[in-house]
Design an enzyme around this catalytic site. Structure first.
Site, PDB file in Angstrom:
ATOM      1  N   ASP A  92      -5.287  24.054  51.221  1.00 57.38           N
ATOM      2  CA  ASP A  92      -4.866  22.650  51.271  1.00 57.38           C
ATOM      3  C   ASP A  92      -4.619  22.296  52.735  1.00 57.38           C
ATOM      4  O   ASP A  92      -4.356  23.154  53.578  1.00 57.38           O
ATOM      5  CB  ASP A  92      -3.624  22.419  50.408  1.00 57.38           C
ATOM      6  CG  ASP A  92      -3.433  20.935  50.080  1.00 57.38           C
ATOM      7  OD1 ASP A  92      -4.251  20.101  50.554  1.00 57.38           O
ATOM      8  OD2 ASP A  92      -2.471  20.605  49.354  1.00 57.38           O
ATOM      9  N   ASP A 147      -5.022  14.220  54.360  1.00 58.20           N
ATOM     10  CA  ASP A 147      -4.759  12.987  53.603  1.00 58.20           C
ATOM     11  C   ASP A 147      -3.266  12.688  53.596  1.00 58.20           C
ATOM     12  O   ASP A 147      -2.459  13.488  54.074  1.00 58.20           O
ATOM     13  CB  ASP A 147      -5.256  13.136  52.152  1.00 58.20           C
ATOM     14  CG  ASP A 147      -4.430  14.165  51.363  1.00 58.20           C
ATOM     15  OD1 ASP A 147      -4.019  15.179  51.971  1.00 58.20           O
ATOM     16  OD2 ASP A 147      -4.186  13.955  50.166  1.00 58.20           O
ATOM     17  N   ASP A 268      -4.987  23.729  40.603  1.00 58.00           N
ATOM     18  CA  ASP A 268      -4.125  24.747  41.201  1.00 58.00           C
ATOM     19  C   ASP A 268      -2.704  24.395  40.837  1.00 58.00           C
ATOM     20  O   ASP A 268      -2.377  23.207  40.684  1.00 58.00           O
ATOM     21  CB  ASP A 268      -4.246  24.751  42.733  1.00 58.00           C
ATOM     22  CG  ASP A 268      -3.408  23.656  43.354  1.00 58.00           C
ATOM     23  OD1 ASP A 268      -2.233  23.890  43.679  1.00 58.00           O
ATOM     24  OD2 ASP A 268      -3.924  22.525  43.501  1.00 58.00           O
TER      25      ASP A 268
HETATM   26  N1  PRF Z   1      -2.873  15.846  48.616  1.00 55.75           N
HETATM   27  C1  PRF Z   1      -2.978  17.123  49.119  1.00 55.75           C
HETATM   28  N2  PRF Z   1      -2.468  18.179  48.464  1.00 55.75           N
HETATM   29  C2  PRF Z   1      -1.850  17.979  47.288  1.00 55.75           C
HETATM   30  C3  PRF Z   1      -1.715  16.696  46.722  1.00 55.75           C
HETATM   31  C4  PRF Z   1      -2.251  15.566  47.418  1.00 55.75           C
HETATM   32  O1  PRF Z   1      -2.191  14.409  46.991  1.00 55.75           O
HETATM   33  C5  PRF Z   1      -1.014  16.886  45.527  1.00 55.75           C
HETATM   34  C6  PRF Z   1      -0.618  15.855  44.561  1.00 55.75           C
HETATM   35  N3  PRF Z   1      -0.047  16.373  43.417  1.00 55.75           N
HETATM   36  C7  PRF Z   1      -0.766  18.260  45.401  1.00 55.75           C
HETATM   37  N4  PRF Z   1      -1.268  18.893  46.474  1.00 55.75           N
HETATM   38  N5  PRF Z   1      -3.598  17.307  50.274  1.00 55.75           N
END
Ligand code: PRF
Length: 370
Positions: A92, A147, A268
């Site tokens: 992420d 984001d 996940d």
């Molecule tokens: N953006 C990113 N990681 C995330 C989310 C998101 O909106 C969420 C939303 N539940 C979990 N992990 N980059």
């Protein structure tokens, strides 16, 4: 960048089952990715994560950049070598974790300045730095665009402004990611609970060109199960049928079943390991807590139906005792069992879609869960 081949083997309504082919191996979808935040799926050996049936795990830019540091992991040969997982890895991008964990955030067009939740030190994340960490330093197979996870609730104006920022950060993520033949980048669709914004976010991410997959972000942030399902109803129809769709940070078994029903391919969640550490055991009828007195002399295995040593070889009474005594083995057994349960559920989901019986499976699952 690479756009990994994605073969869809069967569809049933909007549900699909397929194989995403990465340079480090195949991912059978619908797929559940155990979360390995700090280069560990907490309490579970990587061998056991693999044996439980996981094809891919998730890592976190935010945690790893703070400790042990992305540059250090790069010097040690990358994240796969560092943690001993040689299969596909998705990372992420960090913004969501900054938002949920760090104090003193300062948002700007450039990115996010924040202080570490560990030692208060000052750091910066931007689309460019996130791509450098994920792709270059950690070496993730699947990277996520930088984001902003729009907080819930948001007014239409707030949701639009946040979505526009994520689209601009997406374009910068694409440019910074560059030409990587062995790695891919996924877009993240935002737009809060608004159907028109979700459609626009999907459309404009597709037009940006070149993404290897499409995530749905900004859900499981307090809107509730029903609302999440409604947002999925109006989002997946706008995503390319031939690319994987990933619902970020979700969820409970019922959420997975309902999201697959609406066309989602990847998930996940920390639930199997986090709740395992607190004594929870997941089943088709929901979770129960092994600490309860009723299990003190229950000699039956955790779940004989799951093909996993943790599920079959220890009695409920024994795990009850371990958890009550604060023994770490109790947490390890439950984390391993829960991952095996989630992976088994995904296997059953894939089989039902292949057989064209997913509708029936969903009705039965809803009834058992309720
Ligand atoms: N953006 C990113 N990681 C995330 C989310 C998101 O909106 C969420 C939303 N539940 C979990 N992990 N980059």
């Amino acid at each position: 960048m690479a756009v990994f081949p994605y073969d869809i083997h069967a569809t049933d309504g909007r549900a699909r089952t397929g194989t995403l082919r990465t340079m480090r191996g195949d991912i059978q979808t619908p797929a559940f990715m155990p979360v390995g935040t700090a280069a560990t799926v907490k309490g579970v050996y990587m061998d056991h994560v693999r044996q439980a049936g996981a094809d891919i795990i998730l890592g976190n830019t935010y945690h790893l950049m703070l400790r042990p540091g992305a540059e250090r992991i790069a010097r040690l040969g990358g994240l796969h070598k560092f943690c001993g997982w040689d299969g596909p890895m998705l990372t992420d991008s960090g913004g969501f974790q900054v938002w949920s964990l760090s104090k003193l955030r300062k948002m700007s067009e450039e990115g996010v300045e924040f202080r570490s939740h560990i030692d208060g030190s000052k750091h910066m994340l931007s689309p460019e730095r996130s791509m450098e960490i994920q792709a270059e330093l950690l070496g993730a197979d699947i990277c996520m665009q930088f984001d902003e996870c729009t907080p819930f609730p948001a007014t239409p104006d707030q949701a639009r402004a946040s979505m526009e920022l994520s689209l601009r950060w997406g374009a910068r993520s694409l440019a910074a990611f560059g030409d990587r033949p062995d790695q891919t980048l996924f877009a993240i669709v935002q737009g809060s609970t608004y159907a028109d914004l979700r459609a626009e976010s999907a459309q404009r991410s597709i037009e940006a060109g070149g993404y290897g997959g499409y995530a749905i972000g900004g859900l499981a942030v307090g809107e509730g199960h029903e609302m999440m399902c409604s947002v999925l109803d109006v989002t997946t129809p706008h995503l390319p049928a031939d690319r994987p769709r990933y619902l970020m940070g979700v969820g409970k078994p019922i959420d997975l079943v309902e999201a697959v029903y609406r066309g989602v391919d990847m998930f996940d969640c920390v639930i199997p390991t986090r709740s395992g550490r607190h004594g929870q055991v997941w089943t088709d009828t929901g979770p129960y807590n092994i600490r309860k007195a009723e299990f003190a002399e229950d000699d039956s295995p955790l779940d004989p139906a799951i093909d996993c040593p943790a599920s079959q070889n220890y009695s409920k009474a024994y795990v009850h005792h371990l958890i009550r005594s604060g023994e770490m083995l109790g947490q390890m057994i439950l984390s391993r069992h829960n991952i095996a349960y989630f992976e088994d559920l995904m296997r059953r989901i894939r089989t039902e879609i292949t057989s064209g019986t997913y509708d029936r499976f969903v009705s039965d699952f809803r009834a058992a869960w309720a």
